[in-house]
Design an enzyme around this catalytic site. Structure first.
Site, PDB file in Angstrom:
ATOM      1  N   ASN A  67       9.091  24.509  57.630  1.00  0.00           N
ATOM      2  CA  ASN A  67       8.455  23.512  56.765  1.00  0.00           C
ATOM      3  C   ASN A  67       7.433  22.640  57.488  1.00  0.00           C
ATOM      4  OD1 ASN A  67       9.734  24.327  54.404  1.00  0.00           O
ATOM      5  ND2 ASN A  67      11.538  23.090  54.865  1.00  0.00           N
ATOM      6  N   ASP A 105      10.151  24.477  66.924  1.00  0.00           N
ATOM      7  CA  ASP A 105      11.349  25.298  67.107  1.00  0.00           C
ATOM      8  C   ASP A 105      11.280  26.560  66.260  1.00  0.00           C
ATOM      9  OD1 ASP A 105      11.656  23.207  64.952  1.00  0.00           O
ATOM     10  OD2 ASP A 105      13.421  24.412  64.483  1.00  0.00           O
ATOM     11  N   ASN A 140       9.137  17.858  57.864  1.00  0.00           N
ATOM     12  CA  ASN A 140       8.584  18.527  56.687  1.00  0.00           C
ATOM     13  C   ASN A 140       7.240  17.971  56.232  1.00  0.00           C
ATOM     14  OD1 ASN A 140      10.945  19.947  56.858  1.00  0.00           O
ATOM     15  ND2 ASN A 140      11.794  19.198  54.941  1.00  0.00           N
TER      16      ASN A 140
END
Length: 186
Positions: free
Chosen positions: A112, A91, A66
């Site tokens: 994120n 991903d 993140n």
């Protein structure tokens, strides 16, 4: 000069998880080419190599997914790499396991790590290589799903996608990105 950043989470706990396919591609590039991580700065592990007279920097941010942009931005600033010369590998829940897709730019799509990269680079104008991990079944929470390893049934497709993604990265070291997209977005 180009930067290829594979996103993931640091630590043994996350090795082999769906969220770490970006790291897996960087590891595959290192293995295939006999390159080694030489630098552990910019809050990441990096290797600087020269291919056909052009510097290529491979990066595995160690900031956790993140906060990926907190590693990518200082590296690109230090080496004076333009955002359009950055390729981020990550991903994607919206692609089936084993599928690989390249894009020249775009939004974060709820990812994120990409959101952080956009925020820190201040632009959406960087290249992306998305690796499909499929969606969770049986109402499994997404956060649990992405932090699990691939199942035995998925493992072959996942390994194939990592190799295909590494081939696409190597192709970008020698060809234009639109040519690479035409070749690999089948």
């Amino acid at each position: 000069m180009k930067c290829i950043a594979g996103l993931g989470n640091p630590g043994k706990k996350y090795d082999g998880t769906r969220h770490n396919v970006g790291f897996m591609v960087i590891d595959e590039l290192l293995r295939r080419n006999g390159w080694k991580v030489k630098k552990d700065k910019f809050s990441g592990q990096s290797a600087v190599e020269t291919v056909n007279g052009e510097k290529i920097i491979l990066l595995k941010p160690q900031t956790f997914m993140n906060l990926s942009g907190e590693s990518i931005r200082p590296l690109t600033d230090f080496y004076n790499i333009r955002a359009e010369d950055v390729l981020v590998i990550y991903d994607d829940l919206d692609l089936p396991t084993g599928k690989v897709r390249l894009r020249e730019k775009g939004g974060h799509g709820g990812h994120n790590g990409i959101r952080s990269t956009i925020d820190h680079l201040g632009t959406k104008e960087f290249k992306r290589l998305r690796i499909g991990i499929g969606r969770p079944q049986n109402a499994m929470p997404v956060v649990d799903y992405v932090l699990r390893p691939f199942t035995k049934e998925e493992k072959h497709d996942a390994e194939r996608s990592v190799k295909t993604a590494a081939e696409a990265c190597e192709a970008w070291m020698e060809k234009s990105f639109p040519e690479v997209m035409n070749e690999f977005n089948r």
